[in-house]
Design an enzyme around this catalytic site. Structure first.
Site, PDB file in Angstrom:
ATOM      1  N   ASP A 150      60.804  55.732  17.050  1.00  0.00           N
ATOM      2  CA  ASP A 150      61.724  54.611  16.798  1.00  0.00           C
ATOM      3  C   ASP A 150      62.923  54.754  17.736  1.00  0.00           C
ATOM      4  O   ASP A 150      63.592  55.791  17.740  1.00  0.00           O
ATOM      5  CB  ASP A 150      62.187  54.655  15.332  1.00  0.00           C
ATOM      6  N   ASP A 172      60.808  47.937  18.513  1.00  0.00           N
ATOM      7  CA  ASP A 172      61.251  49.265  18.971  1.00  0.00           C
ATOM      8  C   ASP A 172      60.587  50.435  18.257  1.00  0.00           C
ATOM      9  O   ASP A 172      61.090  51.539  18.301  1.00  0.00           O
ATOM     10  CB  ASP A 172      62.780  49.382  18.870  1.00  0.00           C
ATOM     11  N   GLU A 173      59.455  50.199  17.592  1.00  0.00           N
ATOM     12  CA  GLU A 173      58.819  51.342  16.931  1.00  0.00           C
ATOM     13  C   GLU A 173      57.304  51.254  16.987  1.00  0.00           C
ATOM     14  O   GLU A 173      56.721  50.166  17.010  1.00  0.00           O
ATOM     15  CB  GLU A 173      59.296  51.497  15.489  1.00  0.00           C
TER      16      GLU A 173
END
Ligand code: TTP
Ligand code: MG
Length: 361
Positions: free
Chosen positions: A15, A111-112
């Site tokens: 993350d 974003d992960e």
């Protein structure tokens, strides 16, 4: 095949830290070390924060906070609007880095992502992979991320959250229960404010407390979720990653309101179907090699014909003219009830080697 066994399964969750804000800082080095807030314009006094740098978080700012509340707490911060096209571009590059390690991969947000790294075999070897990934993202993009490694998807996400920013938390099956014991219940992914306050009212504060509460009580507080949380709290979760199945074909069809032999109308419908499948093809960064047309007549008799073209394409003109040609060959004047088109033989656009002709055309 993804193993679903706690003893052998090793899941990594990556993350990015304060993602949008960190991208702005990486692109504007003068912002380094400053509180940076991405989101609504404080002069307009409405809207919320999308995210903020860890320097801004020290002032109590966080994602989702109304900007009118944030500004008085930290008027000295640099307030920037959301630049989504830049963040998407950086996200794509980061996901490409992660995919290049060739482990089963699942992106879950901008974003992960999860990686199933069970084949590393040991947690020590998994930890060195995480360090390598962190280094590569830092060197290529100037960004930090936090990584969690654990025996299941839930625990890996909790681990990456545990020590932000720039964290690396490894939880082996043997460490799992002691890791969970003192964690607050809101560390369970997806718990939400409502369930959290229900648990709080019942005096359940930590994941350890959750594990010690009987199932009947939990089910009455939070229904099925109560049972899931109990399972997680006892360290029993074995959920793995979900690998998206590659798309095999893209199809659309239309059933006419009334059976028709109006050629202009049928061709007009085919034109719209071509645009629609083409849109999905391009959106998915795919090329197709086979084009199929299906016609069902008023007697429910269905005919299909497919053509495979010499070279994969995502060119609308080529696709549409093939569709029209196939239709002309297939159609012999009867009343049409349904018409459909399908693109198959799909490949990812970037996996096709660029040929010299691409430069000449
Ligand atoms: P997150 O990963 O939740 O947050 P983050 O990366 O900014 O910070 P952290 O270090 O805690 O992971 O979300 C990723 C991006 O998604 C975030 O940078 C901005 C966007 N986002 C919103 O726009 N609104 C929101 O409410 C949240 C939570 C995120
Ligand atoms: Mg993040």
């Amino acid at each position: 095949m993804v193993p679903n066994d706690q003893k052998t399964q090793i899941i990594m969750h990556v993350d990015m830290d304060s993602f949008y804000a960190s991208i702005e800082i990486a692109h504007h080095p003068d912002l380094h070390g400053k509180p940076v807030v991405i989101g609504a314009d404080p002069r307009l006094n409405r809207g919320v924060i999308s995210t903020c740098s860890y320097e801004a978080r020290k002032f109590g700012l966080h994602s989702g906070m109304p900007i009118s509340q944030a500004y008085p707490l930290c008027p000295q911060a640099v307030y920037l609007p959301v630049n989504m096209s830049l963040y998407r571009l950086v996200s794509e590059r980061i996901m490409t880095i992660l995919k290049q390690y060739s482990y089963p991969f699942e992106q879950v947000s901008i974003d992960e992502a999860f990686l199933d790294i069970s084949h590393r075999g040991t947690y020590i070897s998994s930890q060195s992979l995480a360090q390598e990934i962190k280094r590569e993202i830092r060197e290529k993009e100037g960004l930090l991320c936090s990584i969690g490694i654990a025996p299941s998807r839930y625990y890996a996400k909790m681990a990456s959250d545990f020590d932000k920013p720039d964290g690396l938390t490894v939880i082996t099956p043997g460490d799992l229960l002691s890791f969970l014991e003192d964690l607050p219940v809101f560390a369970i992914p997806g718990i939400g404010k409502h369930r959290f306050s229900l648990l709080k009212e019942a005096g359940i504060k930590t994941i350890g407390d959750l594990g010690r509460t009987d199932l009947f009580t939990l089910a009455s507080i939070a229904g099925n979720w109560g049972i899931t949380m109990h399972h997680i709290a006892l360290g029993l979760d074995t959920t793995g990653i979900r690998v998206a199945q590659p798309r095999r074909s893209i199809g659309r069809e239309t059933t006419f309101l009334y059976d028709t032999d109006d050629l202009i109308g049928i061709r007009e419908t085919l034109h719209h179907l071509a645009i629609s499948v083409h849109h999905t093809l391009v959106d998915s960064h795919l090329l197709c090699k086979t084009i199929t047309v299906k016609i069902r007549d008023s007697d429910f008799c269905t005919k299909t014909r497919a053509v495979t073209i010499p070279r994969e394409t995502d060119d609308l003109e080529t696709i549409e003219s093939e569709i029209m040609n196939i239709f002309s060959e297939l159609y012999n004047g009867y009343e049409v009830r349904l018409i459909g088109v399908r693109l198959s033989g799909l490949v990812q656009k970037q996996s096709i080697q660029t040929s010299i002709f691409d430069y000449l055309s």
